[in-house]
Design a protein around this motif. Structure first.
Motif, PDB file in Angstrom:
ATOM      1  N   GLU A 161       0.828  -1.207   0.000  1.00 41.73           N
ATOM      2  CA  GLU A 161       0.000   0.000   0.000  1.00 41.73           C
ATOM      3  C   GLU A 161       0.861   1.255   0.000  1.00 41.73           C
ATOM      4  OE1 GLU A 161      -3.676   2.066   2.543  1.00 41.73           O
ATOM      5  OE2 GLU A 161      -2.865   0.113   3.157  1.00 41.73           O
ATOM      6  N   ALA A 162       1.950   1.232   0.749  1.00 39.60           N
ATOM      7  CA  ALA A 162       2.858   2.381   0.755  1.00 39.60           C
ATOM      8  C   ALA A 162       3.481   2.591  -0.617  1.00 39.60           C
ATOM      9  CB  ALA A 162       3.941   2.184   1.809  1.00 39.60           C
ATOM     10  N   ALA A 163       3.788   1.491  -1.294  1.00 40.68           N
ATOM     11  CA  ALA A 163       4.380   1.596  -2.635  1.00 40.68           C
ATOM     12  C   ALA A 163       3.423   2.271  -3.605  1.00 40.68           C
ATOM     13  CB  ALA A 163       4.769   0.207  -3.138  1.00 40.68           C
ATOM     14  N   VAL A 182       7.502   6.380  -1.587  1.00 38.73           N
ATOM     15  CA  VAL A 182       8.593   5.656  -0.935  1.00 38.73           C
ATOM     16  C   VAL A 182       9.731   5.490  -1.939  1.00 38.73           C
ATOM     17  CG1 VAL A 182       9.269   3.560   0.272  1.00 38.73           C
ATOM     18  CG2 VAL A 182       6.928   4.418   0.489  1.00 38.73           C
ATOM     19  N   PRO A 183      10.967   5.862  -1.586  1.00 38.28           N
ATOM     20  CA  PRO A 183      12.095   5.705  -2.515  1.00 38.28           C
ATOM     21  C   PRO A 183      12.197   4.263  -3.017  1.00 38.28           C
ATOM     22  CG  PRO A 183      12.755   7.013  -0.617  1.00 38.28           C
ATOM     23  CD  PRO A 183      11.379   6.496  -0.316  1.00 38.28           C
ATOM     24  N   PRO A 184      12.403   4.066  -4.316  1.00 40.03           N
ATOM     25  CA  PRO A 184      12.436   2.710  -4.895  1.00 40.03           C
ATOM     26  C   PRO A 184      13.466   1.785  -4.263  1.00 40.03           C
ATOM     27  CG  PRO A 184      12.262   4.360  -6.627  1.00 40.03           C
ATOM     28  CD  PRO A 184      12.509   5.108  -5.357  1.00 40.03           C
ATOM     29  N   THR A 185      14.656   2.320  -3.956  1.00 37.94           N
ATOM     30  CA  THR A 185      15.686   1.461  -3.364  1.00 37.94           C
ATOM     31  C   THR A 185      15.256   0.959  -1.987  1.00 37.94           C
ATOM     32  OG1 THR A 185      16.794   3.467  -2.558  1.00 37.94           O
ATOM     33  CG2 THR A 185      17.615   2.487  -4.612  1.00 37.94           C
ATOM     34  N   LEU A 186      14.544   1.795  -1.248  1.00 40.67           N
ATOM     35  CA  LEU A 186      14.052   1.395   0.061  1.00 40.67           C
ATOM     36  C   LEU A 186      12.981   0.316  -0.089  1.00 40.67           C
ATOM     37  CD1 LEU A 186      14.598   2.165   2.995  1.00 40.67           C
ATOM     38  CD2 LEU A 186      12.752   3.862   2.822  1.00 40.67           C
ATOM     39  N   LEU A 187      12.097   0.497  -1.048  1.00 39.50           N
ATOM     40  CA  LEU A 187      11.066  -0.510  -1.300  1.00 39.50           C
ATOM     41  C   LEU A 187      11.673  -1.861  -1.644  1.00 39.50           C
ATOM     42  CD1 LEU A 187       8.266   1.276  -3.377  1.00 39.50           C
ATOM     43  CD2 LEU A 187       8.016   0.152  -1.151  1.00 39.50           C
ATOM     44  N   ARG A 188      12.678  -1.841  -2.506  1.00 40.02           N
ATOM     45  CA  ARG A 188      13.304  -3.106  -2.900  1.00 40.02           C
ATOM     46  C   ARG A 188      13.915  -3.808  -1.697  1.00 40.02           C
ATOM     47  NH1 ARG A 188      14.825  -0.193  -7.553  1.00 40.02           N
ATOM     48  NH2 ARG A 188      16.882   0.269  -6.693  1.00 40.02           N
ATOM     49  N   ARG A 189      14.563  -3.049  -0.828  1.00 39.07           N
ATOM     50  CA  ARG A 189      15.186  -3.654   0.347  1.00 39.07           C
ATOM     51  C   ARG A 189      14.134  -4.235   1.285  1.00 39.07           C
ATOM     52  NH1 ARG A 189      17.326  -1.902   5.133  1.00 39.07           N
ATOM     53  NH2 ARG A 189      16.840   0.276   4.764  1.00 39.07           N
ATOM     54  N   LEU A 206      11.482   9.140   5.296  1.00 46.03           N
ATOM     55  CA  LEU A 206      11.775   8.033   4.383  1.00 46.03           C
ATOM     56  C   LEU A 206      12.957   8.368   3.483  1.00 46.03           C
ATOM     57  CD1 LEU A 206       8.124   7.044   3.438  1.00 46.03           C
ATOM     58  CD2 LEU A 206       9.778   5.547   4.574  1.00 46.03           C
ATOM     59  N   GLU A 207      13.018   9.599   3.007  1.00 48.74           N
ATOM     60  CA  GLU A 207      14.140   9.998   2.162  1.00 48.74           C
ATOM     61  C   GLU A 207      15.437  10.017   2.948  1.00 48.74           C
ATOM     62  OE1 GLU A 207      12.800  13.720   0.622  1.00 48.74           O
ATOM     63  OE2 GLU A 207      11.657  12.798  -1.037  1.00 48.74           O
ATOM     64  N   ASP A 208      15.362  10.436   4.210  1.00 46.64           N
ATOM     65  CA  ASP A 208      16.552  10.434   5.058  1.00 46.64           C
ATOM     66  C   ASP A 208      17.013   9.005   5.318  1.00 46.64           C
ATOM     67  OD1 ASP A 208      18.463  11.845   6.827  1.00 46.64           O
ATOM     68  OD2 ASP A 208      17.397  10.798   8.422  1.00 46.64           O
ATOM     69  N   LEU A 209      16.058   8.111   5.604  1.00 49.59           N
ATOM     70  CA  LEU A 209      16.391   6.698   5.799  1.00 49.59           C
ATOM     71  C   LEU A 209      17.038   6.118   4.554  1.00 49.59           C
ATOM     72  CD1 LEU A 209      16.214   4.018   7.380  1.00 49.59           C
ATOM     73  CD2 LEU A 209      13.895   3.752   6.474  1.00 49.59           C
ATOM     74  N   ASP A 210      16.472   6.413   3.403  1.00 47.27           N
ATOM     75  CA  ASP A 210      17.006   5.902   2.147  1.00 47.27           C
ATOM     76  C   ASP A 210      18.432   6.394   1.920  1.00 47.27           C
ATOM     77  OD1 ASP A 210      16.816   4.573  -0.446  1.00 47.27           O
ATOM     78  OD2 ASP A 210      16.711   6.595  -1.289  1.00 47.27           O
ATOM     79  N   ALA A 211      18.667   7.672   2.211  1.00 45.19           N
ATOM     80  CA  ALA A 211      19.998   8.248   1.995  1.00 45.19           C
ATOM     81  C   ALA A 211      21.051   7.603   2.883  1.00 45.19           C
ATOM     82  CB  ALA A 211      19.954   9.750   2.251  1.00 45.19           C
ATOM     83  N   HIS A 212      20.639   7.154   4.069  1.00 43.98           N
ATOM     84  CA  HIS A 212      21.597   6.585   5.004  1.00 43.98           C
ATOM     85  C   HIS A 212      21.687   5.070   4.913  1.00 43.98           C
ATOM     86  CE1 HIS A 212      21.246  10.583   6.784  1.00 43.98           C
ATOM     87  NE2 HIS A 212      22.379  10.332   7.400  1.00 43.98           N
TER      88      HIS A 212
END
Length: 323
Positions: free
Chosen positions: A163-165, A170-177, A295-301
């Motif tokens: 649902e978040a996707a 949500v950044p794509p790289t975060l979704l994939r992980r 979410l963007e901060d999480l993705d960046a780190h």
């Protein structure tokens, strides 16, 4: 419109016959689902009155009341090393539902930034959380609260991610992980336990290196014990979290869960997805913006960091960025 402290004090006098209200004040952490006040009676005893602000909160309060009766018996028997807010009276509300009153539990909210590693408060917190997870699941089931097996719970988490996707935020790289971890069958082999469901430092009351009480049990269920540990792995310094986890593991019986910490860290990340979904469902643009920023901060780190001519294959943990 929120009920005034005086209105809540009046409800307390209805709920508890003979209660002579002398003073009333708002708590430090009032919350959003309930109007809450602390009523001081003529004998200087302190009572907490909680009135739900919407129907869902009212339903949660009713289910919680049944659960708290069972938890209070466990506390009195010494199975739980802390007190719980057992209701002593109820007052019907004009719009439906009931307000509940319980004796205030002594203590102050846990401040994880002031914890030091070792056998004191860290150990007390670890033992308290473990004691919750050692309770018989019938305590929750008898209250009519949700109970999930491991695969059902994994499916719930997958549904949230899906649902978040669909929000596109949500950044794509975060979704994939997230999807990779949800597809890892080994990660989700765990024994469901009683869980508090909304455990944070504000829910834990402490005094003199002891946990005196744990509040707000409306989200309790039989589910993944990692959920109750995610807040401390995010908020506490690593050495403090290690001390809490050591005491937790010593208190648990037959704990065979090699991926407990990994799921707890993932649960902390997925909490951001639920915050995003809350903002989208409620139409709250400020909540959505706040969730997107985190979410963007999480993705960046958590993106791979270059090391020499190649990139590291493991993401850098980002729990510190969420504090």
């Amino acid at each position: 419109m929120p009920r005034s402290p005086l209105a809540l004090a009046a409800l307390a006098t209805v709920a508890v016959p003979g209660l002579d209200a002398f003073d009333v004040r708002r708590p430090v952490h009032p919350g959003t689902d309930f109007d809450i006040a602390v009523v001081v009676d003529a004998n200087r005893r302190r009572w907490v009155v909680r009135a739900p602000v919407h129907a869902a909160a009212g339903a949660a309060l009713e289910a919680e009341a049944v659960l708290l009766d069972g938890l209070a018996r466990a506390s009195e028997a010494g199975t739980l090393p802390f007190a719980v807010p057992r209701p002593v009276g109820f007052a019907h509300l004009p719009e439906g539902g009931r307000a509940a009153v319980h004796a205030e539990i002594p203590g102050v909210a846990l401040d994880v930034t002031r914890l030091v590693p070792g056998p004191g408060m860290c150990a007390a917190v670890g033992r308290a959380v473990a004691a919750i997870h050692e309770l018989p699941v019938s305590v929750v089931e008898d209250a009519g609260l949700p109970a999930y097996d491991a695969q059902e719970y994994r499916a719930r988490r997958q549904s949230e991610v899906d649902e978040a996707a669909r929000t596109g935020k949500v950044p794509p790289t975060l979704l994939r992980r997230w999807e990779e971890r949800l597809e890892d069958v080994a990660l989700w082999r765990f024994q469901p336990t009683v869980v508090h469901g909304d455990l944070t430092n504000e829910r834990i009351l402490v005094r003199d290196d002891e946990v005196t009480g744990i509040l707000h049990w409306g989200d309790a269920s039989v589910a993944d014990p990692a959920d109750d540990l995610s807040w401390l792995l995010v908020a506490a310094p690593p050495e403090v979290a290690d001390s809490i986890m050591e005491a937790y593991q010593l208190r648990r019986t037959e704990l065979l869960d090699p991926y407990l910490t990994e799921r707890a860290l993932l649960a902390g990340e997925l909490a951001l997805a639920r915050w995003l979904l809350y903002g989208v469902r409620s139409g709250d643009a400020d909540v959505v913006a706040d969730a997107v920023e985190m979410l963007e901060d999480l993705d960046a780190h958590t993106r791979p960091v270059p090391v020499g001519p190649a990139a590291a294959t493991e993401p850098v943990p980002a729990v510190g960025s969420l504090v």
